[in-house]
Design an enzyme around this catalytic site. Structure first.
Site, mmCIF file in Angstrom:
data_model
loop_
_atom_site.group_PDB
_atom_site.id
_atom_site.type_symbol
_atom_site.label_atom_id
_atom_site.label_comp_id
_atom_site.label_asym_id
_atom_site.label_seq_id
_atom_site.Cartn_x
_atom_site.Cartn_y
_atom_site.Cartn_z
ATOM 1 N N ARG A 170 8.937 32.796 56.720
ATOM 2 C CA ARG A 170 8.632 31.548 57.425
ATOM 3 C C ARG A 170 7.151 31.471 57.769
ATOM 4 O O ARG A 170 6.565 30.381 57.798
ATOM 5 C CB ARG A 170 9.486 31.445 58.697
ATOM 6 C CG ARG A 170 9.493 30.065 59.303
ATOM 7 C CD ARG A 170 10.655 29.877 60.253
ATOM 8 N NE ARG A 170 10.488 30.641 61.488
ATOM 9 C CZ ARG A 170 11.425 30.733 62.429
ATOM 10 N NH1 ARG A 170 12.598 30.149 62.257
ATOM 11 N NH2 ARG A 170 11.209 31.425 63.527
ATOM 12 N N LYS A 185 2.968 43.245 60.060
ATOM 13 C CA LYS A 185 3.423 44.403 60.833
ATOM 14 C C LYS A 185 4.883 44.158 61.180
ATOM 15 O O LYS A 185 5.197 43.435 62.111
ATOM 16 C CB LYS A 185 2.576 44.560 62.096
ATOM 17 C CG LYS A 185 2.520 45.988 62.673
ATOM 18 C CD LYS A 185 3.835 46.529 63.171
ATOM 19 C CE LYS A 185 4.217 45.966 64.514
ATOM 20 N NZ LYS A 185 5.540 46.558 64.999
ATOM 21 N N GLU A 188 9.610 48.142 63.947
ATOM 22 C CA GLU A 188 9.843 49.538 63.570
ATOM 23 C C GLU A 188 11.302 49.808 63.198
ATOM 24 O O GLU A 188 11.598 50.744 62.455
ATOM 25 C CB GLU A 188 9.409 50.480 64.696
ATOM 26 C CG GLU A 188 10.136 50.287 66.006
ATOM 27 C CD GLU A 188 9.496 49.254 66.916
ATOM 28 O OE1 GLU A 188 9.898 49.170 68.090
ATOM 29 O OE2 GLU A 188 8.605 48.511 66.451
ATOM 30 N N GLY A 241 8.613 37.297 68.913
ATOM 31 C CA GLY A 241 9.104 38.403 69.724
ATOM 32 C C GLY A 241 9.219 37.981 71.177
ATOM 33 O O GLY A 241 9.326 36.796 71.498
ATOM 34 N N SER A 242 9.169 38.960 72.059
ATOM 35 C CA SER A 242 9.373 38.690 73.480
ATOM 36 C C SER A 242 8.175 37.979 74.097
ATOM 37 O O SER A 242 7.039 38.117 73.631
ATOM 38 C CB SER A 242 9.629 39.993 74.235
ATOM 39 O OG SER A 242 8.433 40.745 74.333
ATOM 40 N N THR A 245 5.503 40.572 75.353
ATOM 41 C CA THR A 245 4.609 41.082 74.312
ATOM 42 C C THR A 245 3.655 39.998 73.837
ATOM 43 O O THR A 245 2.474 40.259 73.588
ATOM 44 C CB THR A 245 5.427 41.613 73.127
ATOM 45 O OG1 THR A 245 6.295 42.655 73.583
ATOM 46 C CG2 THR A 245 4.521 42.167 72.037
ATOM 47 N N GLY A 246 4.138 38.771 73.740
ATOM 48 C CA GLY A 246 3.278 37.672 73.330
ATOM 49 C C GLY A 246 2.089 37.485 74.249
ATOM 50 O O GLY A 246 0.969 37.220 73.797
ATOM 51 N N GLU A 263 6.122 32.467 68.716
ATOM 52 C CA GLU A 263 7.515 32.056 68.891
ATOM 53 C C GLU A 263 8.157 33.126 69.751
ATOM 54 O O GLU A 263 8.447 34.225 69.297
ATOM 55 C CB GLU A 263 8.212 31.934 67.532
ATOM 56 C CG GLU A 263 9.547 31.225 67.621
ATOM 57 C CD GLU A 263 10.716 32.167 67.488
ATOM 58 O OE1 GLU A 263 11.366 32.416 68.536
ATOM 59 O OE2 GLU A 263 10.981 32.651 66.391
ATOM 60 N N CYS A 297 16.976 34.397 68.738
ATOM 61 C CA CYS A 297 16.149 33.786 69.774
ATOM 62 C C CYS A 297 16.645 32.402 70.166
ATOM 63 O O CYS A 297 16.328 31.919 71.249
ATOM 64 C CB CYS A 297 14.697 33.725 69.322
ATOM 65 S SG CYS A 297 14.485 32.991 67.691
#
Length: 492
Positions: A170, A185, A188, A241-242, A245-246, A263, A297
């Site tokens: 996307r 990236k 993990e 992600g969260s 973290t964003g 996002e 999400c």
């Protein structure tokens, strides 16, 4: 590498890669980290643990490849992306097996993800040829005013584990269509999907350095992320992600004023009004909540059901959960609910249920770990839920459906909008006036009206408030990777 095994299912050696992909080369590092099957805990293989040095090398490779890729005629970029799409569809079964092995989702869902994932390469292969500028009427007779759209440059792509293929294409489909190059990236937990896409990119004729992958362990994630967000050769960051973290990545990106797309977390409300078709609402609730075991999400996190149909909805929803959902290994044909990604995710579901029950909530069905193993959890339905409970204040990201009873439309909208995030929202109603009112009032980036699944390549995906910045997919998605350049011709 030789074939690896997951739940006694051999994965294709042709698509499983262990090294990072940098400048068209597979790069092995001195250290490696394990990738595990969340269903069995079995080690699928070990993948190169890239660090800051490999990340910087990948950024340089992307930068060096950028000029030539950006100068290619859009028709040629389109053809390469189209071929990549075709290879994904030709290898759909093997790519799906990789997802089920490293993510745990049922094989049928994984096959659906590959179709969805490939659709973004198909869509942006077509959009590559539709990057139009403008000619603006000038204010002076001796001038002509043009607007050009040009690639922003190297894009750092940081993706989550819950859709390990689709969250890459996307972003990457739009970036490559625009003429950008990328460094991916992957999460993990699920690097094998990103590396398999790299193998197919090579086969599709995507030039060396255009698509790079730097897999890394949780221990190396911070260092790699910092390089991707601070290196001056990186012009753009796209992250899924969260929210927490964003915000960290945004701070890193601020130092060099990079373009960003985010996002982030969701907390989707699912409102069922008295006028709703209850059977359709139950079907939509089941699909929205329990897809990927509630680890999406945009999946529903809060069910708001009007008092007139509350009891009927809960009764039918519970019966549907017990009849339609089957917990098991993703490779088993009858499985609809695979494992959660790890035990930490299971513990969060347990925490939310314990908190809710302690405050008066009732468990209608489910409510505990499944006997299959530590990462499996029963699909759970709670009633007598209030807005003071953790499960209605935080995103659970698991197979937990809490139901709140409400009385009026205004009350439901107020509860739905009380969150500091706003990614998706859903509601069921057969009242046309109510549909317009509520669709416009919900503070989210995406609304499903009488629909529980709304994502597609043609539609803009993204949120408001702390759910992020920018949009992905659709005709708008490519704009995230383009700069607008104004050109004034004088002296004419």
């Amino acid at each position: 590498p030789g074939p690896v095994r997951a739940a006694s299912q051999a994965l294709s050696a042709a698509l499983v890669r262990r090294g990072g992909l940098v400048g068209g080369r597979w790069v092995e590092t001195a250290a490696a980290f394990p990738v595990q099957d969340p269903a069995s805990g079995e080690e699928l293989g070990r993948v190169s643990d890239c660090g800051a040095a490999e990340a910087r090398e990948a950024v340089r490779a992307a930068h060096e490849a950028g000029a030539a890729w950006g100068r290619l005629p859009a028709k040629e970029r389109s053809a390469r992306l189209r071929r990549w799409y075709e290879l994904m569809m030709e290898n759909k079964e093997e790519l799906a097996r990789i997802i089920t092995a490293e993510n745990g989702k049922p094989l049928k869902e994984a096959q659906g993800e590959i179709t969805y994932s490939a659709s973004f390469l198909e869509w942006f292969a077509e959009e590559a040829r539709r990057i139009y500028g403008d000619v603006i009427p000038a204010s002076a007779k001796d001038r002509r005013v043009l607007v050009l759209k040009q690639p922003v440059g190297v894009a750092a792509i940081i993706t989550p584990w819950n859709f390990p293929s689709a969250m890459i294409t996307r972003k990457v489909g739009a970036a490559l269509a625009a003429g950008c190059t990328v460094v991916v990236k992957p999460a993990e937990d699920t690097p094998l999907s990103a590396l398999a896409l790299g193998e197919l990119a090579n086969q599709a004729g995507i030039p060396a350095g255009v698509y790079n992958v730097v897999p890394c362990s949780r221990q190396q994630t911070a260092a790699v992320g910092e390089v991707l967000c601070t290196d001056p050769l990186v012009s753009k960051i796209s992250f899924t992600g969260s929210t927490a973290t964003g915000k960290i990545l945004l701070k890193h990106a601020a130092g060099t004023v990079k373009r960003v797309s985010m996002e982030l977390g969701g907390h989707a409300p699912f409102i069922v009004f008295d006028s709703a078709n209850v059977d359709r609402a139950v079907a939509g609730a089941l699909a929205s909540k329990y897809r990927n075991s509630g680890q999406t999400c945009v999946c529903t996190n809060r069910f708001l059901v009007q008092k007139g149909i509350h009891d009927e909805f809960v009764e039918k929803f519970a019966k549907a959960i017990d009849k339609e959902l089957h917990v098991g290994n993703g490779f088993d044909a009858k499985t609809t609910q695979g494992p959660l990604i790890n035990e930490k995710a299971v513990e969060k579901v347990e925490k939310h249920i314990k908190d809710a029950v302690s405050q008066g909530a009732s468990v209608v069905t489910g409510g505990k770990r499944h006997s299959l193993g530590k990462n499996f959890f029963e699909p759970t339905l709670l009633t007598n839920v209030t807005t003071k409970m953790l499960c209605t204040q935080e995103e659970t990201f698991g197979p937990l459906a809490p139901v709140i009873r409400f009385e009026t439309e205004a009350e439901a909208v107020a509860i739905a909008n009380a969150a500091n995030v706003g990614l998706a929202g859903y509601f069921y109603s057969q009242d046309p006036a109510q549909i317009w009112r509520v669709a416009e009032q919900l503070e989210v980036g995406m609304v499903g009206v009488n629909e529980g699944i709304i994502s597609s390549a043609e539609c803009p995906f993204g949120g408001v408030k702390e759910s992020g910045l920018g949009r992905e997919g659709s005709k708008y998605g490519i704009d995230e990777y383009l700069e607008i350049k104004y050109v004034c011709f004088g002296g004419l």
